[in-house]
Scaffold this motif. Sequence first.
Motif, PDB file in Angstrom:
ATOM      1  N   VAL A  13       0.863  -1.173   0.000  1.00 47.44           N
ATOM      2  CA  VAL A  13       0.000   0.000   0.000  1.00 47.44           C
ATOM      3  C   VAL A  13       0.906   1.231   0.000  1.00 47.44           C
ATOM      4  O   VAL A  13       1.895   1.280   0.727  1.00 47.44           O
ATOM      5  CB  VAL A  13      -0.940   0.027   1.225  1.00 47.44           C
ATOM      6  CG1 VAL A  13      -1.585   1.392   1.413  1.00 47.44           C
ATOM      7  CG2 VAL A  13      -2.020  -1.039   1.086  1.00 47.44           C
ATOM      8  N   THR A  24      -4.839   0.200   5.778  1.00 49.61           N
ATOM      9  CA  THR A  24      -4.295  -1.146   5.975  1.00 49.61           C
ATOM     10  C   THR A  24      -5.324  -2.250   5.725  1.00 49.61           C
ATOM     11  O   THR A  24      -4.991  -3.434   5.837  1.00 49.61           O
ATOM     12  CB  THR A  24      -3.714  -1.305   7.398  1.00 49.61           C
ATOM     13  OG1 THR A  24      -4.752  -1.080   8.351  1.00 49.61           O
ATOM     14  CG2 THR A  24      -2.554  -0.350   7.622  1.00 49.61           C
ATOM     15  N   LEU A  47      -4.403  -5.421   3.774  1.00 48.28           N
ATOM     16  CA  LEU A  47      -2.969  -5.416   3.490  1.00 48.28           C
ATOM     17  C   LEU A  47      -2.308  -6.638   4.117  1.00 48.28           C
ATOM     18  O   LEU A  47      -2.426  -6.877   5.311  1.00 48.28           O
ATOM     19  CB  LEU A  47      -2.328  -4.131   4.022  1.00 48.28           C
ATOM     20  CG  LEU A  47      -0.813  -3.996   3.872  1.00 48.28           C
ATOM     21  CD1 LEU A  47      -0.373  -4.127   2.419  1.00 48.28           C
ATOM     22  CD2 LEU A  47      -0.359  -2.667   4.457  1.00 48.28           C
ATOM     23  N   ILE A  59       3.737  -1.289   3.852  1.00 43.63           N
ATOM     24  CA  ILE A  59       3.061  -0.022   3.592  1.00 43.63           C
ATOM     25  C   ILE A  59       4.142   1.051   3.471  1.00 43.63           C
ATOM     26  O   ILE A  59       5.127   1.035   4.216  1.00 43.63           O
ATOM     27  CB  ILE A  59       2.025   0.315   4.698  1.00 43.63           C
ATOM     28  CG1 ILE A  59       1.226   1.559   4.318  1.00 43.63           C
ATOM     29  CG2 ILE A  59       2.685   0.438   6.054  1.00 43.63           C
ATOM     30  CD1 ILE A  59      -0.025   1.771   5.177  1.00 43.63           C
ATOM     31  N   TYR A 119      -1.442  -2.941  12.261  1.00 41.86           N
ATOM     32  CA  TYR A 119      -0.723  -3.607  11.169  1.00 41.86           C
ATOM     33  C   TYR A 119       0.663  -4.038  11.639  1.00 41.86           C
ATOM     34  O   TYR A 119       1.396  -3.263  12.237  1.00 41.86           O
ATOM     35  CB  TYR A 119      -0.615  -2.678   9.956  1.00 41.86           C
ATOM     36  CG  TYR A 119       0.158  -3.284   8.812  1.00 41.86           C
ATOM     37  CD1 TYR A 119      -0.354  -4.376   8.117  1.00 41.86           C
ATOM     38  CD2 TYR A 119       1.398  -2.789   8.442  1.00 41.86           C
ATOM     39  CE1 TYR A 119       0.357  -4.951   7.076  1.00 41.86           C
ATOM     40  CE2 TYR A 119       2.114  -3.351   7.395  1.00 41.86           C
ATOM     41  CZ  TYR A 119       1.596  -4.437   6.722  1.00 41.86           C
ATOM     42  OH  TYR A 119       2.302  -5.001   5.693  1.00 41.86           O
TER      43      TYR A 119
END
Length: 190
Positions: free
Chosen positions: A73, A87, A90, A96, A114
């Motif tokens: 991401v 998130t 994800l 990320i 996350y």
Amino acid sequence: MNNTLEIRWHGRGGQGAKTAALLLAEVAFKTRKNAQGFPEYGPERMGAPITAYDRISDEPIRVHSNIYDPQFVVVVDETLLDIVDVTAGLREDGAILINTSRSKEEIIPSLKGYKGKVYTIDARQIAMDTLGKNFPNTPMLAAIVKVTGVIDDDTFLNEMEGSFKHKFAKKPEVIQGNMEALRTALKEVK
């Protein structure tokens, strides 16, 4: 589709997230990969949250939908961390990438638990230093290429220079700044 790289971009209208996603797909295609780059259309207004996507693979891509479980991401505007669940879906074996001047440790509490890798880059500052304006998409594009390793740095820079020469044929003075933004971002992503 196990060997397909899937990336979801979050930005605001006018920041160039859609353009960056399309450029990444274009460069991947030029390096003989199969690629898709597309936006998710919603309210089309400057500053509104937008989402864009990339799929890149060595195999034919037969899926034509939004990406719900991305490996990566990209967050072009960190203010979205408070209003969009960036998130969502994800994968924890992915990462990320966030445009921020803050440290990773300062950002983590905004990521809703996350547990995967978190990369940061101050794309705004890079854009200001190299382009004289806040166009964070160019540094973010280079940063996600570095994070994913989808294209080696030299090939990426060569292909982007060709794209910029075509895109900015009537404004060649912006090519050098954009190339410098890419080079700087490849070095500064953390």
